[in-house]
Design a protein around this motif. Structure first.
Motif, PDB file in Angstrom:
ATOM      1  N   ASN A  51       4.374  -2.904  -2.563  1.00 48.83           N
ATOM      2  CA  ASN A  51       4.481  -2.750  -4.012  1.00 48.83           C
ATOM      3  C   ASN A  51       4.735  -1.296  -4.372  1.00 48.83           C
ATOM      4  O   ASN A  51       4.036  -0.400  -3.878  1.00 48.83           O
ATOM      5  CB  ASN A  51       3.198  -3.224  -4.702  1.00 48.83           C
ATOM      6  CG  ASN A  51       3.009  -4.721  -4.601  1.00 48.83           C
ATOM      7  OD1 ASN A  51       3.982  -5.466  -4.552  1.00 48.83           O
ATOM      8  ND2 ASN A  51       1.772  -5.159  -4.562  1.00 48.83           N
ATOM      9  N   LYS A  52       5.719  -1.085  -5.225  1.00 51.01           N
ATOM     10  CA  LYS A  52       6.008   0.268  -5.699  1.00 51.01           C
ATOM     11  C   LYS A  52       4.970   0.663  -6.741  1.00 51.01           C
ATOM     12  O   LYS A  52       4.499  -0.171  -7.515  1.00 51.01           O
ATOM     13  CB  LYS A  52       7.412   0.344  -6.290  1.00 51.01           C
ATOM     14  CG  LYS A  52       8.499   0.160  -5.256  1.00 51.01           C
ATOM     15  CD  LYS A  52       9.874   0.327  -5.849  1.00 51.01           C
ATOM     16  CE  LYS A  52      10.933   0.128  -4.782  1.00 51.01           C
ATOM     17  NZ  LYS A  52      12.278   0.323  -5.305  1.00 51.01           N
ATOM     18  N   ILE A  53       4.627   1.940  -6.742  1.00 57.34           N
ATOM     19  CA  ILE A  53       3.715   2.507  -7.739  1.00 57.34           C
ATOM     20  C   ILE A  53       4.411   3.730  -8.311  1.00 57.34           C
ATOM     21  O   ILE A  53       4.722   4.666  -7.569  1.00 57.34           O
ATOM     22  CB  ILE A  53       2.360   2.890  -7.114  1.00 57.34           C
ATOM     23  CG1 ILE A  53       1.698   1.664  -6.474  1.00 57.34           C
ATOM     24  CG2 ILE A  53       1.447   3.516  -8.159  1.00 57.34           C
ATOM     25  CD1 ILE A  53       0.438   1.970  -5.678  1.00 57.34           C
ATOM     26  N   THR A  54       4.676   3.722  -9.604  1.00 49.69           N
ATOM     27  CA  THR A  54       5.473   4.796 -10.207  1.00 49.69           C
ATOM     28  C   THR A  54       4.752   5.548 -11.330  1.00 49.69           C
ATOM     29  O   THR A  54       5.272   6.543 -11.821  1.00 49.69           O
ATOM     30  CB  THR A  54       6.792   4.224 -10.767  1.00 49.69           C
ATOM     31  OG1 THR A  54       6.478   3.236 -11.756  1.00 49.69           O
ATOM     32  CG2 THR A  54       7.634   3.586  -9.661  1.00 49.69           C
ATOM     33  N   GLU A  55       3.580   5.098 -11.711  1.00 49.69           N
ATOM     34  CA  GLU A  55       2.854   5.708 -12.829  1.00 49.69           C
ATOM     35  C   GLU A  55       2.265   7.064 -12.402  1.00 49.69           C
ATOM     36  O   GLU A  55       1.576   7.151 -11.384  1.00 49.69           O
ATOM     37  CB  GLU A  55       1.735   4.775 -13.271  1.00 49.69           C
ATOM     38  CG  GLU A  55       1.064   5.175 -14.558  1.00 49.69           C
ATOM     39  CD  GLU A  55       1.966   4.996 -15.779  1.00 49.69           C
ATOM     40  OE1 GLU A  55       1.851   5.825 -16.693  1.00 49.69           O
ATOM     41  OE2 GLU A  55       2.768   4.051 -15.808  1.00 49.69           O
ATOM     42  N   ILE A  56       2.564   8.104 -13.171  1.00 47.33           N
ATOM     43  CA  ILE A  56       2.023   9.435 -12.864  1.00 47.33           C
ATOM     44  C   ILE A  56       0.503   9.376 -12.923  1.00 47.33           C
ATOM     45  O   ILE A  56      -0.075   8.827 -13.851  1.00 47.33           O
ATOM     46  CB  ILE A  56       2.588  10.504 -13.839  1.00 47.33           C
ATOM     47  CG1 ILE A  56       4.068  10.697 -13.567  1.00 47.33           C
ATOM     48  CG2 ILE A  56       1.829  11.825 -13.683  1.00 47.33           C
ATOM     49  CD1 ILE A  56       4.748  11.667 -14.493  1.00 47.33           C
ATOM     50  N   GLY A  57      -0.115   9.945 -11.895  1.00 50.60           N
ATOM     51  CA  GLY A  57      -1.562   9.916 -11.778  1.00 50.60           C
ATOM     52  C   GLY A  57      -2.022   8.883 -10.761  1.00 50.60           C
ATOM     53  O   GLY A  57      -3.111   9.000 -10.197  1.00 50.60           O
ATOM     54  N   ASP A  58      -1.213   7.853 -10.534  1.00 51.92           N
ATOM     55  CA  ASP A  58      -1.515   6.848  -9.522  1.00 51.92           C
ATOM     56  C   ASP A  58      -0.942   7.311  -8.182  1.00 51.92           C
ATOM     57  O   ASP A  58      -0.108   8.210  -8.139  1.00 51.92           O
ATOM     58  CB  ASP A  58      -0.891   5.491  -9.907  1.00 51.92           C
ATOM     59  CG  ASP A  58      -1.609   4.829 -11.074  1.00 51.92           C
ATOM     60  OD1 ASP A  58      -2.750   5.233 -11.384  1.00 51.92           O
ATOM     61  OD2 ASP A  58      -1.021   3.925 -11.689  1.00 51.92           O
ATOM     62  N   PRO A  59      -1.385   6.694  -7.071  1.00 53.66           N
ATOM     63  CA  PRO A  59      -0.848   7.080  -5.756  1.00 53.66           C
ATOM     64  C   PRO A  59       0.575   6.542  -5.576  1.00 53.66           C
ATOM     65  O   PRO A  59       0.783   5.407  -5.188  1.00 53.66           O
ATOM     66  CB  PRO A  59      -1.823   6.448  -4.769  1.00 53.66           C
ATOM     67  CG  PRO A  59      -2.429   5.299  -5.512  1.00 53.66           C
ATOM     68  CD  PRO A  59      -2.439   5.700  -6.958  1.00 53.66           C
ATOM     69  N   ILE A  60       1.529   7.367  -5.890  1.00 54.39           N
ATOM     70  CA  ILE A  60       2.956   7.025  -5.941  1.00 54.39           C
ATOM     71  C   ILE A  60       3.440   6.384  -4.634  1.00 54.39           C
ATOM     72  O   ILE A  60       3.126   6.854  -3.542  1.00 54.39           O
ATOM     73  CB  ILE A  60       3.796   8.287  -6.221  1.00 54.39           C
ATOM     74  CG1 ILE A  60       3.429   8.918  -7.575  1.00 54.39           C
ATOM     75  CG2 ILE A  60       5.291   8.041  -6.099  1.00 54.39           C
ATOM     76  CD1 ILE A  60       3.865   8.176  -8.794  1.00 54.39           C
ATOM     77  N   ILE A  61       4.217   5.305  -4.798  1.00 54.50           N
ATOM     78  CA  ILE A  61       4.984   4.733  -3.695  1.00 54.50           C
ATOM     79  C   ILE A  61       6.363   4.430  -4.284  1.00 54.50           C
ATOM     80  O   ILE A  61       6.518   3.496  -5.060  1.00 54.50           O
ATOM     81  CB  ILE A  61       4.372   3.428  -3.140  1.00 54.50           C
ATOM     82  CG1 ILE A  61       2.955   3.650  -2.621  1.00 54.50           C
ATOM     83  CG2 ILE A  61       5.278   2.858  -2.030  1.00 54.50           C
ATOM     84  CD1 ILE A  61       2.273   2.373  -2.127  1.00 54.50           C
ATOM     85  N   GLU A  62       7.332   5.241  -3.939  1.00 55.24           N
ATOM     86  CA  GLU A  62       8.706   5.063  -4.435  1.00 55.24           C
ATOM     87  C   GLU A  62       9.639   5.121  -3.240  1.00 55.24           C
ATOM     88  O   GLU A  62       9.615   6.075  -2.467  1.00 55.24           O
ATOM     89  CB  GLU A  62       9.060   6.154  -5.450  1.00 55.24           C
ATOM     90  CG  GLU A  62       8.179   6.130  -6.683  1.00 55.24           C
ATOM     91  CD  GLU A  62       8.417   7.266  -7.648  1.00 55.24           C
ATOM     92  OE1 GLU A  62       7.928   7.161  -8.788  1.00 55.24           O
ATOM     93  OE2 GLU A  62       9.065   8.278  -7.293  1.00 55.24           O
ATOM     94  N   TYR A  63      10.437   4.078  -3.101  1.00 60.81           N
ATOM     95  CA  TYR A  63      11.373   4.034  -1.965  1.00 60.81           C
ATOM     96  C   TYR A  63      12.678   3.384  -2.367  1.00 60.81           C
ATOM     97  O   TYR A  63      12.803   2.779  -3.377  1.00 60.81           O
ATOM     98  CB  TYR A  63      10.756   3.305  -0.769  1.00 60.81           C
ATOM     99  CG  TYR A  63      10.275   1.918  -1.037  1.00 60.81           C
ATOM    100  CD1 TYR A  63      11.136   0.826  -0.871  1.00 60.81           C
ATOM    101  CD2 TYR A  63       8.978   1.655  -1.476  1.00 60.81           C
ATOM    102  CE1 TYR A  63      10.696  -0.481  -1.113  1.00 60.81           C
ATOM    103  CE2 TYR A  63       8.533   0.365  -1.709  1.00 60.81           C
ATOM    104  CZ  TYR A  63       9.392  -0.693  -1.539  1.00 60.81           C
ATOM    105  OH  TYR A  63       8.966  -1.960  -1.777  1.00 60.81           O
TER     106      TYR A  63
END
Length: 130
Positions: A118-130
């Motif tokens: 799962n991608k995580i893109t919200e600033i402050g959260d542990p980002i996962i962008e691929y």
């Protein structure tokens, strides 16, 4: 390799045949993100085909920062990742945050598999962008 310049002579040993190269920086020290740029350039001269990954470490400490500082660091990390054409993942080894996700994303990219992380893109959260 450690981020200090004294380790640069060892770069050919780890880069020449690599399929993926992870560039780690400390989310709590902005200067380490800037040094990634130099390491990226040096490693790309040795290996133009390895898939780059930009990994922000110490997310557990970063999470305690003020929102403004989180935004600034995340913005710069995203710019670097885009320039490198690299996935961006924030993690914490101490808390086990996104450690498994890093390896799953690497395997998907290296073997050209569909990535189900799962991608995580919200600033402050542990980002996962691929």
């Amino acid at each position: 390799l450690g981020g200090q310049e004294e380790f640069s002579h060892m770069l050919p040993l780890v880069c020449n045949e690599a399929v993926a190269i992870l560039y780690l920086f400390d989310l709590t020290r902005k200067s380490t993100l800037s040094s990634v740029k130099q390491w990226y350039k040096k490693s790309r001269k040795l290996n133009k085909t390895a898939i780059p990954f930009l990994i922000g470490t110490k997310y557990d400490y970063f999470a305690t920062f003020e929102d403004k500082e989180k935004q600034a660091i995340t913005k710069q990390a995203r710019q670097f990742a885009a320039a490198m054409k690299a996935p961006l993942i924030f993690c914490s080894a101490a808390q086990g945050i996104n450690v498994k996700a890093i390896f799953k994303v690497i395997l998907c990219k290296v073997f050209n598999l569909k990535c189900t992380v799962n991608k995580i893109t919200e600033i402050g959260d542990p980002i996962i962008e691929y």
